[in-house]
Design an enzyme around this catalytic site. Structure first.
Site, short mmCIF file in Angstrom:
data_model
loop_
_atom_site.label_atom_id
_atom_site.label_comp_id
_atom_site.label_asym_id
_atom_site.label_seq_id
_atom_site.Cartn_x
_atom_site.Cartn_y
_atom_site.Cartn_z
N GLU A 1 -11.39 39.23 21.52
CA GLU A 1 -10.53 38.44 22.40
C GLU A 1 -9.37 39.28 22.94
O GLU A 1 -8.96 39.11 24.09
CB GLU A 1 -10.01 37.22 21.65
N HIS B 1 -13.07 25.74 14.47
CA HIS B 1 -13.68 25.58 15.79
C HIS B 1 -13.17 24.33 16.50
O HIS B 1 -13.80 23.86 17.44
CB HIS B 1 -15.21 25.49 15.69
#
Length: 337
Positions: A60, A129
């Site tokens: 990321e 998540h």
């Protein structure tokens, strides 16, 4: 007009933007050949080639850092962080670089980039998540933050974000990806059939950043919500029989304070609903703004209905969410205060 899921609307927004502007590039983990873990970018690599829609390593920090460099160079990257929970390694890049380029360069450089992230619960992903980190970004000067609640807004807001000259954090509620969420339930339900989906125009259109929408007009109290919680608030108001005005914020930064103030001054009561944790959540900012601008019009304390102040196991996901029962209780209590 065609009827779309939110996934289809997001894909259409990116497709329209790439077709109109060769500077728009799309990349992230699995977004190319695979089309993204939720298939939001499916078919784009085949249509536009591997130089404009491509896969990246699992980094990321690298995805966002590369996007910032491309944006400063003159491109318009629209990148995907696979889950909002994964963005933290890139947070420094967003805060220290993307948000500050315009100011640090005295306007010589801008950062026209979008970071798309699936956010919130709905897939039993638990604490790794299913996070809702919007407040971490609304605290940063120089970023813009959008959270759509339906396919029409998802497409219009995303096109507006891609065309914006500054960095936009685009949070996509996973529970709304595959169809309208039936807010009357506290547990998963089968998504509505395709013919029940909202209409979304083909081609180019925008929903302006910084413009809220009244989803349900009312005179008893005002509910401020965004994303999935707009549907939950509507269901709760119907179930308890309160004439609540539901304001869908749509963008958290810039915030449509004028719409909020007008509604609360009309109703005299306010309930804030969001999926993120209570402490230091964006609802605290909303409550403070309502108190500052509407104090002499308030007939009751401002209430907040939110997620828990704790990580939660996968199996407790649907107890963690503010559901119509919890929201309905807050509406009744606010009316009785």
């Amino acid at each position: 007009m065609p009827r779309m899921t939110m996934i289809e609307a997001i894909r259409s927004a990116i497709d329209v933007s790439m077709e109109r502007d060769d500077n728009v590039v799309v990349f992230g983990e699995d977004v190319g050949y695979f089309g993204g873990v939720f298939r939001c970018t499916q078919g784009l690599q085949r249509k536009y080639g591997r130089t404009r829609c491509f896969d990246t390593p699992i980094s990321e920090l690298g995805i966002v850092g590369a996007a910032i460099g491309m944006a400063a160079y003159g491109l318009r990257p629209c990148v995907e962080v696979q889950f909002a929970d994964y963005v933290y390694p890139a947070y420094d890049q967003l805060v220290s670089e993307a948000a500050r380029i315009r100011y640090r360069s005295n306007g010589q450089f801008t950062c026209p980039m979008v970071v798309r992230m699936p956010a919130g619960g709905g897939i039993f992903g638990g604490q790794t998540h299913s996070q809702s980190p919007e407040a971490l970004f609304t605290h940063v000067c120089g970023l813009k933050v959008a959270v759509p609640s339906n396919p029409y807004d998802a497409k219009g807001l995303l096109i507006a974000a891609i065309e914006d000259p500054d960095p936009v954090i685009f949070l996509e509620p996973k529970r709304l990806y595959n169809g309208p969420f039936d807010g009357h339930h506290d547990r998963p339900v089968t998504p509505w059939s395709k013919h029940d989906l909202g209409e979304v125009p083909e081609g180019h259109f925008t929903v302006p950043l910084g413009s809220a929408a009244v989803r349900r007009e009312g005179k008893d109290l005002t509910v401020l919500a965004y994303g999935t919680m707009v549907h939950v608030a509507q269901a709760a108001a119907e179930e308890v029989g309160i004439d609540a005005e539901i304001i869908d914020l749509r963008t958290l930064l810039p915030l449509d304070l004028e719409a909020i103030v007008a509604s609360v001054k009309k109703t005299g009561r306010c309930v804030v609903v969001h999926e993120a944790t209570l402490t230091s959540g964006f609802g605290a900012e909303l409550a403070a703004l309502v108190q500052e601008h509407c104090f002499f019009h308030l007939e009751a304390p401002i209430a907040r209905v939110t997620g828990w102040d704790t990580p939660y196991p996968h199996a407790q996901e649907w107890d963690y969410f503010p559901g119509p029962k919890r929201v309905g209780e807050a509406l009744l209590a606010t009316m009785e205060a």
